[in-house]
Design an enzyme around this catalytic site. Structure first.
Site, PDB file in Angstrom:
ATOM      1  N   THR A  28      17.097 128.493  65.401  1.00  0.00           N
ATOM      2  CA  THR A  28      17.011 127.961  64.033  1.00  0.00           C
ATOM      3  C   THR A  28      18.285 127.177  63.738  1.00  0.00           C
ATOM      4  OG1 THR A  28      15.593 129.765  63.319  1.00  0.00           O
ATOM      5  CG2 THR A  28      16.869 128.676  61.600  1.00  0.00           C
ATOM      6  N   ALA A  85      24.725 127.679  67.266  1.00  0.00           N
ATOM      7  CA  ALA A  85      25.727 128.696  66.908  1.00  0.00           C
ATOM      8  C   ALA A  85      26.675 128.099  65.876  1.00  0.00           C
ATOM      9  CB  ALA A  85      26.515 129.135  68.134  1.00  0.00           C
ATOM     10  N   ASP A  86      27.271 128.976  65.094  1.00  0.00           N
ATOM     11  CA  ASP A  86      28.271 128.530  64.116  1.00  0.00           C
ATOM     12  C   ASP A  86      29.657 128.497  64.735  1.00  0.00           C
ATOM     13  OD1 ASP A  86      26.513 128.262  61.798  1.00  0.00           O
ATOM     14  OD2 ASP A  86      26.188 130.388  62.162  1.00  0.00           O
ATOM     15  N   LYS A  96      26.781 133.649  64.534  1.00  0.00           N
ATOM     16  CA  LYS A  96      25.545 132.984  64.149  1.00  0.00           C
ATOM     17  C   LYS A  96      25.118 133.488  62.769  1.00  0.00           C
ATOM     18  CE  LYS A  96      22.116 132.392  66.850  1.00  0.00           C
ATOM     19  NZ  LYS A  96      21.946 131.068  66.210  1.00  0.00           N
ATOM     20  N   GLY A  97      24.147 132.786  62.193  1.00  0.00           N
ATOM     21  CA  GLY A  97      23.616 133.244  60.913  1.00  0.00           C
ATOM     22  C   GLY A  97      23.956 132.352  59.744  1.00  0.00           C
ATOM     23  N   GLY A  98      24.614 131.213  60.050  1.00  0.00           N
ATOM     24  CA  GLY A  98      24.891 130.257  58.976  1.00  0.00           C
ATOM     25  C   GLY A  98      23.609 129.818  58.280  1.00  0.00           C
ATOM     26  N   GLU A 105      17.017 135.937  65.152  1.00  0.00           N
ATOM     27  CA  GLU A 105      17.679 135.275  66.289  1.00  0.00           C
ATOM     28  C   GLU A 105      18.206 136.307  67.283  1.00  0.00           C
ATOM     29  OE1 GLU A 105      19.255 131.155  64.194  1.00  0.00           O
ATOM     30  OE2 GLU A 105      20.513 132.930  64.075  1.00  0.00           O
TER      31      GLU A 105
HETATM   32  O1  LIG Z   1      22.639 130.847  63.417  1.00  0.00           O
HETATM   33  C1  LIG Z   1      22.022 129.908  62.969  1.00  0.00           C
HETATM   34  C2  LIG Z   1      20.998 130.051  61.918  1.00  0.00           C
HETATM   35  O2  LIG Z   1      20.925 131.367  61.454  1.00  0.00           O
HETATM   36  C3  LIG Z   1      22.266 128.555  63.506  1.00  0.00           C
HETATM   37  O3  LIG Z   1      22.049 128.548  64.867  1.00  0.00           O
HETATM   38  C4  LIG Z   1      23.678 128.180  63.223  1.00  0.00           C
HETATM   39  O4  LIG Z   1      23.892 128.290  61.823  1.00  0.00           O
HETATM   40  C5  LIG Z   1      24.011 126.768  63.699  1.00  0.00           C
HETATM   41  O5  LIG Z   1      23.314 125.847  62.931  1.00  0.00           O
HETATM   42  P1  LIG Z   1      23.519 124.295  63.110  1.00  0.00           P
HETATM   43  O6  LIG Z   1      22.966 123.936  64.439  1.00  0.00           O
HETATM   44  O7  LIG Z   1      22.741 123.696  61.955  1.00  0.00           O
HETATM   45  O8  LIG Z   1      24.986 124.011  62.986  1.00  0.00           O
END
Ligand SMILES: O=C(CO)[C@H](O)[C@H](O)COP(=O)(O)O
Length: 231
Positions: A28, A85-86, A96-98, A105
Protein backbone atom coordinates in the site's frame (compact mmCIF):
# COMPACT_ATOMS: atom_id res chain seq x y z
CA UNK A 1 14.27 12.31 -12.23
CA UNK A 2 11.13 13.35 -10.35
CA UNK A 3 10.13 11.45 -7.23
CA UNK A 4 7.27 9.63 -9.02
CA UNK A 5 9.69 8.49 -11.75
CA UNK A 6 12.06 7.14 -9.09
CA UNK A 7 9.24 5.23 -7.40
CA UNK A 8 8.21 3.75 -10.76
CA UNK A 9 11.78 2.66 -11.52
CA UNK A 10 12.05 0.91 -8.14
CA UNK A 11 8.70 -0.77 -8.84
CA UNK A 12 9.91 -1.87 -12.27
CA UNK A 13 12.95 -3.57 -10.70
CA UNK A 14 10.72 -5.49 -8.31
CA UNK A 15 8.44 -6.54 -11.16
CA UNK A 16 11.39 -8.40 -12.70
CA UNK A 17 11.33 -10.69 -9.63
CA UNK A 18 7.76 -11.80 -10.29
CA UNK A 19 7.48 -15.13 -12.09
CA UNK A 20 4.35 -16.58 -13.72
CA UNK A 21 2.10 -18.45 -11.29
CA UNK A 22 3.40 -16.62 -8.21
CA UNK A 23 1.17 -15.80 -5.24
CA UNK A 24 1.92 -12.18 -4.42
CA UNK A 25 1.27 -9.75 -1.60
CA UNK A 26 0.51 -6.25 -2.86
CA UNK A 27 1.62 -3.35 -0.67
CA UNK A 28 0.00 0.00 0.00
CA UNK A 29 1.14 3.57 -0.64
CA UNK A 30 2.29 5.71 -3.54
CA UNK A 31 5.31 3.51 -4.42
CA UNK A 32 3.33 0.27 -4.18
CA UNK A 33 0.74 1.98 -6.41
CA UNK A 34 3.31 2.05 -9.23
CA UNK A 35 4.09 -1.65 -8.74
CA UNK A 36 0.39 -2.58 -8.91
CA UNK A 37 -0.03 -0.39 -11.98
CA UNK A 38 2.92 -2.06 -13.77
CA UNK A 39 1.68 -5.51 -12.74
CA UNK A 40 -1.75 -4.63 -14.14
CA UNK A 41 -0.16 -3.93 -17.54
CA UNK A 42 1.42 -7.42 -17.52
CA UNK A 43 -1.79 -9.10 -16.36
CA UNK A 44 -3.65 -7.41 -19.23
CA UNK A 45 -1.15 -9.12 -21.57
CA UNK A 46 -1.94 -12.52 -20.00
CA UNK A 47 0.59 -12.77 -17.14
CA UNK A 48 -0.61 -15.25 -14.49
CA UNK A 49 -0.49 -14.19 -10.80
CA UNK A 50 -2.75 -14.42 -7.78
CA UNK A 51 -2.56 -11.55 -5.29
CA UNK A 52 -3.48 -10.60 -1.74
CA UNK A 53 -3.85 -6.82 -1.27
CA UNK A 54 -2.76 -5.17 2.00
CA UNK A 55 -5.53 -2.55 2.04
CA UNK A 56 -8.97 -1.77 0.64
CA UNK A 57 -7.31 0.97 -1.44
CA UNK A 58 -4.88 -1.45 -3.09
CA UNK A 59 -7.69 -4.01 -3.51
CA UNK A 60 -9.71 -1.41 -5.45
CA UNK A 61 -6.77 -0.43 -7.67
CA UNK A 62 -5.87 -4.06 -8.37
CA UNK A 63 -9.41 -5.18 -9.12
CA UNK A 64 -9.94 -2.23 -11.48
CA UNK A 65 -6.83 -3.40 -13.35
CA UNK A 66 -8.19 -6.96 -13.57
CA UNK A 67 -5.49 -8.43 -11.29
CA UNK A 68 -6.80 -11.72 -9.81
CA UNK A 69 -7.23 -11.37 -6.04
CA UNK A 70 -7.53 -13.81 -3.20
CA UNK A 71 -7.15 -13.68 0.58
CA UNK A 72 -5.09 -15.43 3.24
CA UNK A 73 -8.00 -17.75 4.07
CA UNK A 74 -7.97 -19.31 0.60
CA UNK A 75 -4.21 -18.76 0.09
CA UNK A 76 -2.42 -18.69 3.45
CA UNK A 77 1.09 -18.87 1.97
CA UNK A 78 2.45 -16.36 -0.51
CA UNK A 79 5.67 -16.44 -2.52
CA UNK A 80 6.54 -12.77 -2.41
CA UNK A 81 5.29 -9.43 -1.12
CA UNK A 82 6.26 -6.12 -2.71
CA UNK A 83 5.65 -3.04 -0.59
CA UNK A 84 6.90 0.47 0.10
CA UNK A 85 8.39 1.78 3.35
CA UNK A 86 8.60 5.02 5.28
CA UNK A 87 12.15 4.35 6.45
CA UNK A 88 14.75 1.73 5.54
CA UNK A 89 17.40 1.32 8.23
CA UNK A 90 20.42 -0.91 8.79
CA UNK A 91 19.79 -4.61 8.07
CA UNK A 92 16.65 -3.59 6.15
CA UNK A 93 14.75 -2.89 9.36
CA UNK A 94 11.78 -0.77 8.34
CA UNK A 95 9.27 1.72 9.58
CA UNK A 96 5.96 1.29 7.80
CA UNK A 97 2.41 2.47 8.33
CA UNK A 98 2.55 6.03 7.07
CA UNK A 99 -0.47 5.09 4.99
CA UNK A 100 -2.12 3.36 7.94
CA UNK A 101 -2.06 -0.15 6.46
CA UNK A 102 0.65 -1.54 8.77
CA UNK A 103 -1.39 -4.37 10.33
CA UNK A 104 -2.44 -5.98 7.05
CA UNK A 105 0.99 -5.19 5.58
CA UNK A 106 2.71 -7.05 8.39
CA UNK A 107 0.32 -10.03 8.27
CA UNK A 108 0.78 -10.35 4.51
CA UNK A 109 4.58 -9.93 4.68
CA UNK A 110 4.79 -12.55 7.44
CA UNK A 111 2.77 -14.97 5.28
CA UNK A 112 5.20 -14.49 2.38
CA UNK A 113 8.36 -16.42 1.60
CA UNK A 114 10.06 -13.10 0.78
CA UNK A 115 9.39 -9.42 1.20
CA UNK A 116 10.92 -6.87 -1.16
CA UNK A 117 10.69 -3.16 -0.48
CA UNK A 118 10.66 -0.51 -3.17
CA UNK A 119 11.51 3.10 -2.39
CA UNK A 120 13.30 6.20 -3.47
CA UNK A 121 16.60 7.14 -1.83
CA UNK A 122 14.98 9.60 0.61
CA UNK A 123 13.71 6.63 2.67
CA UNK A 124 17.18 5.31 3.59
CA UNK A 125 18.40 6.26 7.07
CA UNK A 126 21.32 5.35 9.36
CA UNK A 127 19.05 5.10 12.41
CA UNK A 128 15.29 4.51 12.37
CA UNK A 129 12.98 6.95 14.10
CA UNK A 130 13.04 10.29 12.33
CA UNK A 131 9.73 9.21 10.74
CA UNK A 132 7.12 8.93 13.52
CA UNK A 133 6.44 5.30 14.38
CA UNK A 134 2.80 4.41 13.64
CA UNK A 135 1.15 2.32 16.35
CA UNK A 136 -2.26 0.78 15.64
CA UNK A 137 -4.41 0.73 18.78
CA UNK A 138 -7.77 -0.68 19.74
CA UNK A 139 -10.39 2.07 20.10
CA UNK A 140 -11.50 0.64 23.46
CA UNK A 141 -9.44 2.15 26.26
CA UNK A 142 -7.37 4.31 23.93
CA UNK A 143 -6.52 6.80 26.68
CA UNK A 144 -4.99 4.08 28.84
CA UNK A 145 -3.16 2.62 25.86
CA UNK A 146 -1.71 6.03 24.95
CA UNK A 147 -0.52 6.45 28.54
CA UNK A 148 1.24 3.10 28.42
CA UNK A 149 2.84 3.95 25.07
CA UNK A 150 4.07 7.29 26.49
CA UNK A 151 5.73 5.37 29.33
CA UNK A 152 7.51 3.15 26.81
CA UNK A 153 8.54 6.26 24.87
CA UNK A 154 10.10 7.68 28.03
CA UNK A 155 11.96 4.40 28.67
CA UNK A 156 13.32 4.53 25.11
CA UNK A 157 14.26 8.21 25.39
CA UNK A 158 11.89 9.45 22.71
CA UNK A 159 12.67 12.99 21.60
CA UNK A 160 9.08 13.86 20.73
CA UNK A 161 5.47 13.22 21.67
CA UNK A 162 2.70 10.78 20.81
CA UNK A 163 0.03 12.13 18.47
CA UNK A 164 -3.29 10.48 17.61
CA UNK A 165 -3.53 10.44 13.83
CA UNK A 166 -6.32 12.55 12.35
CA UNK A 167 -7.79 12.74 8.87
CA UNK A 168 -7.66 16.01 6.90
CA UNK A 169 -11.07 16.95 8.32
CA UNK A 170 -9.88 16.49 11.90
CA UNK A 171 -11.56 13.14 12.63
CA UNK A 172 -9.64 10.15 14.06
CA UNK A 173 -8.02 8.09 11.30
CA UNK A 174 -9.62 4.63 11.19
CA UNK A 175 -7.72 1.68 9.70
CA UNK A 176 -9.22 -0.99 7.45
CA UNK A 177 -9.38 -3.14 10.59
CA UNK A 178 -11.46 -0.52 12.46
CA UNK A 179 -8.67 0.65 14.78
CA UNK A 180 -7.02 4.01 15.40
CA UNK A 181 -3.39 4.97 14.79
CA UNK A 182 -1.14 7.00 17.08
CA UNK A 183 2.20 8.31 15.80
CA UNK A 184 5.15 8.10 18.18
CA UNK A 185 7.91 10.66 17.56
CA UNK A 186 11.10 8.93 18.70
CA UNK A 187 13.73 10.82 16.71
CA UNK A 188 16.13 7.87 17.12
CA UNK A 189 15.25 4.25 17.72
CA UNK A 190 18.50 2.68 18.89
CA UNK A 191 17.05 -0.65 20.12
CA UNK A 192 14.27 -1.58 17.66
CA UNK A 193 13.84 -5.20 18.82
CA UNK A 194 13.45 -4.19 22.46
CA UNK A 195 11.05 -1.38 21.52
CA UNK A 196 8.98 -3.78 19.41
CA UNK A 197 8.66 -6.20 22.34
CA UNK A 198 7.78 -3.40 24.79
CA UNK A 199 5.02 -2.02 22.56
CA UNK A 200 3.52 -5.46 21.92
CA UNK A 201 3.34 -6.00 25.70
CA UNK A 202 0.69 -3.24 25.90
CA UNK A 203 -2.76 -4.82 25.83
CA UNK A 204 -4.38 -2.14 23.64
CA UNK A 205 -1.63 -2.12 21.02
CA UNK A 206 -2.78 -4.07 17.99
CA UNK A 207 0.49 -3.74 16.06
CA UNK A 208 3.25 -1.25 15.35
CA UNK A 209 5.10 -0.17 12.24
CA UNK A 210 8.54 -1.62 13.01
CA UNK A 211 9.16 -4.38 10.45
CA UNK A 212 12.17 -6.30 11.73
CA UNK A 213 13.72 -9.34 10.01
CA UNK A 214 10.91 -9.35 7.44
CA UNK A 215 12.44 -7.60 4.44
CA UNK A 216 15.23 -9.40 2.60
CA UNK A 217 15.77 -7.04 -0.33
CA UNK A 218 15.15 -3.40 -1.21
CA UNK A 219 15.26 -1.70 -4.60
CA UNK A 220 16.12 1.92 -3.95
CA UNK A 221 15.91 4.40 -6.79
CA UNK A 222 18.15 7.45 -6.86
CA UNK A 223 19.54 9.92 -9.39
CA UNK A 224 22.23 7.38 -10.35
CA UNK A 225 19.82 4.51 -10.90
CA UNK A 226 18.69 1.54 -8.82
CA UNK A 227 20.62 0.24 -5.83
CA UNK A 228 19.85 -3.28 -4.63
CA UNK A 229 20.18 -3.74 -0.87
CA UNK A 230 20.16 -7.27 0.57
CA UNK A 231 19.78 -8.25 4.21
O1 LIG B 1 3.55 1.56 5.04
C1 LIG B 1 2.91 2.08 4.15
C2 LIG B 1 1.45 2.25 4.20
O2 LIG B 1 0.93 1.82 5.42
C3 LIG B 1 3.62 2.56 2.94
O3 LIG B 1 4.31 1.52 2.36
C4 LIG B 1 4.57 3.63 3.33
O4 LIG B 1 3.83 4.65 4.01
C5 LIG B 1 5.30 4.23 2.13
O5 LIG B 1 4.41 4.92 1.34
P1 LIG B 1 4.88 5.73 0.07
O6 LIG B 1 5.34 4.74 -0.93
O7 LIG B 1 3.63 6.48 -0.36
O8 LIG B 1 5.96 6.67 0.51
Amino acid sequence: MMSEDLKREAARSALAEVKPGMRLGLGTGSTAWHFVDLLGIEVAKGFDVLCVPTSEKTAKQASELGIPLTDLEATPELDLTIDGADEIGPGLALIKGGGGALLREKIVAAASGRMIVIADQSKCVDVLGRFPLPVEVNIFGQGATERAIRRVMEDFEAEGDLRPRLTSDGKPFVTDGGHHVVDAFFGRISRPEALSAALLEIAGVVQHGLFLSLCRRAYVAGADGITTLDA
